[in-house]
Design an enzyme around this catalytic site. Structure first.
Site, mmCIF file in Angstrom:
data_model
loop_
_atom_site.group_PDB
_atom_site.id
_atom_site.type_symbol
_atom_site.label_atom_id
_atom_site.label_comp_id
_atom_site.label_asym_id
_atom_site.label_seq_id
_atom_site.Cartn_x
_atom_site.Cartn_y
_atom_site.Cartn_z
ATOM 1 N N ASP A 18 0.826 -1.208 0.000
ATOM 2 C CA ASP A 18 0.000 0.000 0.000
ATOM 3 C C ASP A 18 0.862 1.262 0.000
ATOM 4 O O ASP A 18 1.973 1.259 0.531
ATOM 5 C CB ASP A 18 -0.930 -0.028 1.233
ATOM 6 C CG ASP A 18 -2.122 0.901 1.069
ATOM 7 O OD1 ASP A 18 -2.361 1.393 -0.050
ATOM 8 O OD2 ASP A 18 -2.819 1.138 2.076
ATOM 9 N N HIS A 35 2.461 3.403 -8.994
ATOM 10 C CA HIS A 35 2.259 1.977 -9.279
ATOM 11 C C HIS A 35 3.445 1.413 -10.055
ATOM 12 O O HIS A 35 3.882 0.294 -9.807
ATOM 13 C CB HIS A 35 0.964 1.774 -10.073
ATOM 14 C CG HIS A 35 -0.277 2.166 -9.305
ATOM 15 N ND1 HIS A 35 -0.493 1.768 -8.008
ATOM 16 C CD2 HIS A 35 -1.354 2.926 -9.651
ATOM 17 C CE1 HIS A 35 -1.662 2.270 -7.587
ATOM 18 N NE2 HIS A 35 -2.197 2.978 -8.565
ATOM 19 N N LEU A 129 10.223 -20.667 -4.972
ATOM 20 C CA LEU A 129 9.231 -19.766 -4.370
ATOM 21 C C LEU A 129 7.930 -19.824 -5.161
ATOM 22 O O LEU A 129 7.947 -19.745 -6.385
ATOM 23 C CB LEU A 129 9.766 -18.320 -4.398
ATOM 24 C CG LEU A 129 8.782 -17.229 -3.947
ATOM 25 C CD1 LEU A 129 8.620 -17.247 -2.433
ATOM 26 C CD2 LEU A 129 9.242 -15.848 -4.404
HETATM 27 C C1 IPE Z 1 -5.518 -2.696 -0.256
HETATM 28 O O1 IPE Z 1 -5.164 -1.368 -0.417
HETATM 29 C C2 IPE Z 1 -5.538 -3.384 -1.583
HETATM 30 C C3 IPE Z 1 -4.223 -3.591 -2.197
HETATM 31 C C4 IPE Z 1 -3.068 -3.331 -1.652
HETATM 32 C C5 IPE Z 1 -4.260 -4.185 -3.505
HETATM 33 P P1 IPE Z 1 -6.251 -0.212 -0.555
HETATM 34 O O2 IPE Z 1 -5.499 1.050 -0.708
HETATM 35 O O3 IPE Z 1 -7.222 -0.547 -1.612
HETATM 36 O O4 IPE Z 1 -6.977 -0.310 0.860
HETATM 37 P P2 IPE Z 1 -7.844 0.767 1.646
HETATM 38 O O5 IPE Z 1 -8.870 1.259 0.706
HETATM 39 O O6 IPE Z 1 -6.924 1.865 2.059
HETATM 40 O O7 IPE Z 1 -8.392 0.038 2.823
HETATM 41 C C1 IPE Z 2 -1.546 0.209 -3.386
HETATM 42 O O1 IPE Z 2 -1.336 1.596 -3.419
HETATM 43 C C2 IPE Z 2 -1.779 -0.378 -4.747
HETATM 44 C C3 IPE Z 2 -3.189 -0.753 -4.999
HETATM 45 C C4 IPE Z 2 -4.156 -0.689 -4.135
HETATM 46 C C5 IPE Z 2 -3.507 -1.215 -6.332
HETATM 47 P P1 IPE Z 2 -2.538 2.626 -3.437
HETATM 48 O O2 IPE Z 2 -2.896 2.892 -4.849
HETATM 49 O O3 IPE Z 2 -3.649 2.159 -2.582
HETATM 50 O O4 IPE Z 2 -1.844 3.896 -2.814
HETATM 51 P P2 IPE Z 2 -2.464 4.910 -1.751
HETATM 52 O O5 IPE Z 2 -2.954 4.086 -0.608
HETATM 53 O O6 IPE Z 2 -3.565 5.637 -2.452
HETATM 54 O O7 IPE Z 2 -1.327 5.793 -1.384
HETATM 55 MG MG MG Z 3 -4.072 2.389 -0.612
#
Ligand code: IPE
Ligand code: IPE
Ligand code: MG
Length: 245
Positions: A18, A35, A129
């Site tokens: 995240d 990303h 792995l």
């Molecule tokens: C969780 O992250 C999903 C992934 C890492 C793929 P999100 O960014 O979607 O989660 P929330 O919305 O903060 O809970």
């Molecule tokens: C995690 O990073 C990747 C996915 C959920 C696909 P985020 O896109 O949720 O990044 P933040 O949480 O908005 O910073």
């Molecule tokens: Mg996120």
């Protein structure tokens, strides 16, 4: 790459990757740049897990809820996935990495479903792995789909519903034959599970770090592993009982 198998009791590591969007925004870049950088972290972490002798790595890459994000972001993520599969193909083969996918794959586009099935097939002999990508994945959705399969199996007369136990239930999940995670890491400072591996993390150790996923690296992973090794897992038992075991 040389593979050094260390003495190590961590069989399965799961990660909620995240913070990509915040990483990009911090530098005035579009979320997609976060990303892209996040994929670089994935490559580094897979490599480190192979070196550490970890057998299973589960990465939360796209949640069932992430379908609700802006169309351009969803498309960009799917593009990065395809790119990852083709750019990492040879590396996975060379390093003995086997790819597996969990989640409701029916929601993914046909080209992506095909590329995933192909990558799973090509890497199926990987011995070092197992890399589990959770895509279009939600823990509740997975449990619900398992319940549907169980009900169908009972209706078909293949399953005696009175004999349904934890082990049989688990076998109907997407993770059927995969052991439960020992350690779950979440980056970016959020302290929640966000619908990841709800059933499987019942007794996992959790590790939260403020580091954003694009800034996470092998050294940060080793910090988490050191922390994990200092913990005591009790599984509901007393310390005395654990010593007897
Ligand atoms: C969780 O992250 C999903 C992934 C890492 C793929 P999100 O960014 O979607 O989660 P929330 O919305 O903060 O809970
Ligand atoms: C995690 O990073 C990747 C996915 C959920 C696909 P985020 O896109 O949720 O990044 P933040 O949480 O908005 O910073
Ligand atoms: Mg996120």
């Amino acid at each position: 790459m040389a593979v050094t198998t260390k003495e190590f009791s961590l069989n399965h590591l799961a990660i909620i990757m995240d913070g990509n969007g915040r990483w990009a925004q911090k530098s005035g870049l579009p979320r997609v740049a976060g990303h892209q950088q996040g994929v670089e972290t994935v490559i580094q972490i897979v490599d480190e897990c192979v070196s550490q002798g970890i057998h299973f790595l589960s990465l939360f890459a796209f949640s069932s809820e992430n379908w609700g994000r802006p169309r351009e972001e969803v498309d960009a993520l799917m593009g990065l996935l395809l790119q990852f599969l083709s750019s990492q193909r040879q590396r996975m083969l060379d390093d003995g990495v086997r790819l597996r996918v969990i989640g409701d794959l029916t929601r993914l586009s046909e080209p992506i479903q095909k590329a995933l099935a192909n990558a799973e097939k090509e890497t199926s002999q990987g011995q070092n792995l197992t890399l589990i990508l959770a895509l279009s994945y939600g823990g509740r959705d997975e449990i619900m789909r398992a319940a549907q399969k169980i009900a169908q199996s009972a209706l078909d007369g293949d399953l005696d519903i009175n004999k349904l136990d934890n082990k049989t239930f688990s076998s109907f999940l997407d993770t059927g034959d995969i052991p439960e995670p020992d350690l779950l890491i979440r980056t970016s400072g959020e302290v929640r599970i966000s619908n990841f591996l709800l059933w499987q993390t019942a007794y996992s150790e959790f590790y939260f770090t403020d580091v954003l996923w694009p800034d996470f690296n092998a050294a940060e992973l080793r910090k988490a592993l050191d922390d994990y090794r200092r913990r005591k897992r009790r599984f509901g038992l007393t310390d005395d009982q654990l010593e007897d075991l």
